[in-house]
Design an enzyme around this catalytic site. Structure first.
Site, PDB file in Angstrom:
ATOM      1  N   ASP A  96      -4.056   9.914  -4.910  1.00  0.00           N
ATOM      2  CA  ASP A  96      -3.187   9.622  -5.835  1.00  0.00           C
ATOM      3  C   ASP A  96      -3.388  10.058  -7.235  1.00  0.00           C
ATOM      4  O   ASP A  96      -3.020   9.690  -8.133  1.00  0.00           O
ATOM      5  CB  ASP A  96      -3.127   8.166  -5.740  1.00  0.00           C
ATOM      6  CG  ASP A  96      -2.816   7.640  -4.465  1.00  0.00           C
ATOM      7  OD1 ASP A  96      -2.080   8.020  -3.789  1.00  0.00           O
ATOM      8  OD2 ASP A  96      -3.634   6.471  -4.135  1.00  0.00           O
TER       9      ASP A  96
ATOM     10  N   LYS B  47      -1.295  15.552  -6.234  1.00  0.00           N
ATOM     11  CA  LYS B  47      -1.627  16.714  -5.467  1.00  0.00           C
ATOM     12  C   LYS B  47      -0.148  17.234  -5.209  1.00  0.00           C
ATOM     13  O   LYS B  47       0.429  18.306  -5.267  1.00  0.00           O
ATOM     14  CB  LYS B  47      -2.359  16.485  -4.369  1.00  0.00           C
ATOM     15  CG  LYS B  47      -3.455  16.492  -4.341  1.00  0.00           C
ATOM     16  CD  LYS B  47      -4.350  16.320  -3.016  1.00  0.00           C
ATOM     17  CE  LYS B  47      -4.113  15.134  -2.419  1.00  0.00           C
ATOM     18  NZ  LYS B  47      -4.369  13.870  -2.890  1.00  0.00           N
TER      19      LYS B  47
ATOM     20  N   GLY C 171       0.763   9.782   0.870  1.00  0.00           N
ATOM     21  CA  GLY C 171       1.869   9.744   0.305  1.00  0.00           C
ATOM     22  C   GLY C 171       2.065  10.403  -0.827  1.00  0.00           C
ATOM     23  O   GLY C 171       1.468  10.362  -1.912  1.00  0.00           O
ATOM     24  N   HIS C 172       2.631  11.519  -0.965  1.00  0.00           N
ATOM     25  CA  HIS C 172       2.856  12.303  -1.920  1.00  0.00           C
ATOM     26  C   HIS C 172       4.274  12.188  -2.470  1.00  0.00           C
ATOM     27  O   HIS C 172       5.258  12.475  -2.013  1.00  0.00           O
ATOM     28  CB  HIS C 172       2.896  13.802  -1.535  1.00  0.00           C
ATOM     29  CG  HIS C 172       1.500  14.317  -1.060  1.00  0.00           C
ATOM     30  ND1 HIS C 172       1.181  15.407  -0.483  1.00  0.00           N
ATOM     31  CD2 HIS C 172       0.288  13.586  -1.007  1.00  0.00           C
ATOM     32  CE1 HIS C 172      -0.315  15.290  -0.220  1.00  0.00           C
ATOM     33  NE2 HIS C 172      -0.691  14.032  -0.323  1.00  0.00           N
TER      34      HIS C 172
ATOM     35  N   GLN D 168      -5.292  12.666   0.577  1.00  0.00           N
ATOM     36  CA  GLN D 168      -6.578  11.832   0.030  1.00  0.00           C
ATOM     37  C   GLN D 168      -7.329  12.492  -0.967  1.00  0.00           C
ATOM     38  O   GLN D 168      -6.915  13.457  -1.699  1.00  0.00           O
ATOM     39  CB  GLN D 168      -7.476  11.523   1.471  1.00  0.00           C
ATOM     40  CG  GLN D 168      -6.616  10.304   2.331  1.00  0.00           C
ATOM     41  CD  GLN D 168      -5.658  11.098   3.456  1.00  0.00           C
ATOM     42  OE1 GLN D 168      -6.236  12.058   3.893  1.00  0.00           O
ATOM     43  NE2 GLN D 168      -4.630  10.490   3.348  1.00  0.00           N
TER      44      GLN D 168
ATOM     45  N   PRO E 277      -1.055  -2.713  -4.584  1.00  0.00           N
ATOM     46  CA  PRO E 277      -1.745  -2.547  -6.005  1.00  0.00           C
ATOM     47  C   PRO E 277      -2.933  -1.461  -5.754  1.00  0.00           C
ATOM     48  O   PRO E 277      -3.953  -1.962  -4.996  1.00  0.00           O
ATOM     49  CB  PRO E 277      -2.127  -3.888  -6.522  1.00  0.00           C
ATOM     50  CG  PRO E 277      -2.050  -4.659  -5.482  1.00  0.00           C
ATOM     51  CD  PRO E 277      -1.139  -4.053  -4.327  1.00  0.00           C
ATOM     52  N   ARG E 278      -3.009  -0.645  -6.610  1.00  0.00           N
ATOM     53  CA  ARG E 278      -4.292   0.256  -6.622  1.00  0.00           C
ATOM     54  C   ARG E 278      -5.262  -0.354  -7.607  1.00  0.00           C
ATOM     55  O   ARG E 278      -4.841  -0.814  -8.649  1.00  0.00           O
ATOM     56  CB  ARG E 278      -3.962   1.631  -7.193  1.00  0.00           C
ATOM     57  CG  ARG E 278      -3.105   2.320  -6.066  1.00  0.00           C
ATOM     58  CD  ARG E 278      -2.657   3.818  -6.809  1.00  0.00           C
ATOM     59  NE  ARG E 278      -1.740   4.464  -5.747  1.00  0.00           N
ATOM     60  CZ  ARG E 278      -0.627   5.264  -6.111  1.00  0.00           C
ATOM     61  NH1 ARG E 278      -0.523   5.476  -7.087  1.00  0.00           N
ATOM     62  NH2 ARG E 278      -0.081   5.712  -5.326  1.00  0.00           N
TER      63      ARG E 278
ATOM     64  N   LYS F 244      -1.675  12.632 -15.511  1.00  0.00           N
ATOM     65  CA  LYS F 244      -1.271  11.035 -16.171  1.00  0.00           C
ATOM     66  C   LYS F 244      -2.254  10.998 -17.697  1.00  0.00           C
ATOM     67  O   LYS F 244      -2.426   9.747 -17.688  1.00  0.00           O
ATOM     68  CB  LYS F 244      -1.662  10.047 -15.075  1.00  0.00           C
ATOM     69  CG  LYS F 244      -0.494  10.077 -14.156  1.00  0.00           C
ATOM     70  CD  LYS F 244      -0.685   8.837 -13.262  1.00  0.00           C
ATOM     71  CE  LYS F 244       0.686   8.205 -12.689  1.00  0.00           C
ATOM     72  NZ  LYS F 244       0.460   7.187 -11.844  1.00  0.00           N
TER      73      LYS F 244
HETATM   74  P1  IMP Z   1      -6.996   5.480   6.375  1.00  0.00           P
HETATM   75  O1  IMP Z   1      -6.964   6.836   5.921  1.00  0.00           O
HETATM   76  O2  IMP Z   1      -5.683   4.883   6.487  1.00  0.00           O
HETATM   77  O3  IMP Z   1      -7.572   5.229   7.549  1.00  0.00           O
HETATM   78  O4  IMP Z   1      -7.626   4.387   5.238  1.00  0.00           O
HETATM   79  C1  IMP Z   1      -8.990   4.582   4.761  1.00  0.00           C
HETATM   80  C2  IMP Z   1      -9.108   4.407   3.245  1.00  0.00           C
HETATM   81  O5  IMP Z   1      -8.357   5.471   2.618  1.00  0.00           O
HETATM   82  C3  IMP Z   1      -8.325   3.118   2.784  1.00  0.00           C
HETATM   83  O6  IMP Z   1      -9.245   2.743   1.633  1.00  0.00           O
HETATM   84  C4  IMP Z   1      -7.005   3.828   2.449  1.00  0.00           C
HETATM   85  O7  IMP Z   1      -6.547   3.076   1.259  1.00  0.00           O
HETATM   86  C5  IMP Z   1      -7.398   5.244   1.717  1.00  0.00           C
HETATM   87  N1  IMP Z   1      -6.398   6.149   1.900  1.00  0.00           N
HETATM   88  C6  IMP Z   1      -5.856   6.904   2.978  1.00  0.00           C
HETATM   89  N2  IMP Z   1      -4.973   7.633   2.436  1.00  0.00           N
HETATM   90  C7  IMP Z   1      -4.896   7.535   1.189  1.00  0.00           C
HETATM   91  C8  IMP Z   1      -3.958   8.207   0.219  1.00  0.00           C
HETATM   92  O8  IMP Z   1      -3.281   9.034   0.482  1.00  0.00           O
HETATM   93  N3  IMP Z   1      -3.982   7.768  -1.019  1.00  0.00           N
HETATM   94  C9  IMP Z   1      -4.949   6.922  -1.489  1.00  0.00           C
HETATM   95  N4  IMP Z   1      -5.772   6.379  -0.716  1.00  0.00           N
HETATM   96  C10 IMP Z   1      -5.831   6.635   0.740  1.00  0.00           C
HETATM   97 MG    MG Z   2      -0.740   9.197  -2.563  1.00  0.00          MG
END
Ligand code: IMP
Ligand code: MG
Length: 329
Positions: free
Chosen positions: A13, A16, A42-43, A174, A251-252, A278
């Site tokens: 996040d 990218k 999620g891009h 990620q 929420p992050r 940001k």
């Molecule tokens: P998973 O990848 O869905 O198995 O999640 C494992 C961890 O990575 C969790 O803490 C998710 O919130 C985090 N995570 C997975 N994909 C993303 C992303 O694209 N952005 C931010 N956090 C992510």
């Molecule tokens: Mg994202």
């Protein structure tokens, strides 16, 4: 053959998608390849004034560049087709542009269902972990075996190592703090989120020129571990920065930038070009803070914070860019 890589230096996040979108505009790249992760990503991309959120499909699609989901990824056919429809509805040309490497593993409905029950890690519930587990346990299914995907299947070896010159942009998902090996295990994702992961997708190490490291002016993390300190300023930061998951809406958790993490990620990824996104959010908050070791360094304005960062990077040969939210680089 040339390849450049985009990696996230924090917890995902960091923007990218925006950097990929920006780099694609040059028209230099022949391919954009997603090299890790699944639809947990999620891009968020702003293209011609419209907002799009992609999960599987690389951002090259917005400029008609061949966009491939690489074998380092896992792909959900259900999500893939949903996303394809969304792009088409948004007026994006997708025909003959989007492909899936034949050796990419599939996220099945039962992977999704299993991941849906997670209460330990705080996953995105997109089936990511179970899909990688089955891949490595040699119980998985490759995309080439899925009848509905046939039209989109590509042999990445033939594609990249044929007669034509290729210039690949590798789009990561990620981030470093979520990397299966270098992140804070077990609060990690199930794939490799470093530059090393890109070359697992069919490109020799010698082809790599640039590694674009993407960071944010502060940190965010989504998941079960406690990350955000108990101070209301971080709730304000979440509000001003609109820090809610692009995939799950969660929420992050927020904190100031951890310089030690950024530095480690720069070193391990071999970053040549660095973007801090940001920056304007801290301006809206009226606070500029960076953590280093057990200290917090406070600045009275953005200029001082930038100077500090540039001084820290002085001895290195890195091109540093600072950018605001939604702003071009
Ligand atoms: P998973 O990848 O869905 O198995 O999640 C494992 C961890 O990575 C969790 O803490 C998710 O919130 C985090 N995570 C997975 N994909 C993303 C992303 O694209 N952005 C931010 N956090 C992510
Ligand atoms: Mg994202």
């Amino acid at each position: 053959m040339n390849a450049d890589i985009i990696v996230d230096l924090q917890y995902g996040d960091c923007g990218k998608g925006k950097v990929t979108h920006h780099l694609c505009k040059s028209g230099e790249y022949t391919h954009v390849i997603r090299y890790n992760g699944g639809c947990n990503a999620g891009h968020t991309i702003y293209h011609n004034g419209e907002k799009y959120v992609t999960h599987h499909i690389p951002a090259g699609v917005f400029y008609g560049i061949k966009s491939i989901i690489g074998p380092g990824c896992v792909v959900s056919p259900t999500q893939f087709f949903k996303e394809l429809e969304e792009l088409k509805e948004g007026g994006i040309e997708t025909a003959g542009i989007i492909y899936i490497a034949k050796n990419t593993h599939v996220i099945t409905d039962s992977h999704m269902e299993e991941d849906g029950k997670d209460s330990k890690i705080g996953t995105t519930k997109r089936g990511n972990g179970p899909a990688y587990r089955d891949k490595y346990a040699r119980n998985g299914v490759r995309a080439e075996k899925v009848p509905e995907l046939q039209e989109y299947i590509i042999d990445l070896y033939d594609e990249l190592h044929g007669d034509k010159d290729v210039n690949v942009l590798f789009e990561g998902a990620q981030g470093f703090g979520l990397d299966i090996d270098w992140g804070d295990y077990p609060y990690v994702t199930s794939s490799h989120c470093t530059a090393g992961a890109a070359i697992l997708n069919g490109i020799p190490p010698q082809a790599i020129s640039k590694v674009w490291g993407v960071a944010k002016a502060y940190e965010t993390y989504v998941g079960r571990k406690k990350f955000q300190p108990d101070d209301d300023i971080f709730n304000m930061l979440r509000q001003v920065g609109s820090e809610y998951g692009a995939t799950t809406g969660r929420p992050r958790q927020c904190n100031w930038m951890n310089w030690d993490l950024v530095e480690k990620a720069i070193n391990i990824n071999g970053v040549t070009d660095l973007v801090f996104n940001k920056m304007d959010i801290l301006d809206k908050l009226g606070k500029w803070v960076i953590r280093k070791g057990n200290q917090t360094v406070q600045f009275s304005n953005e200029g001082y914070m930038k100077d500090w960062i540039l001084t820290m990077l002085e001895a290195r040969d890195i091109n540093v860019h600072f950018s605001g939210d939604k702003e071009r680089i």
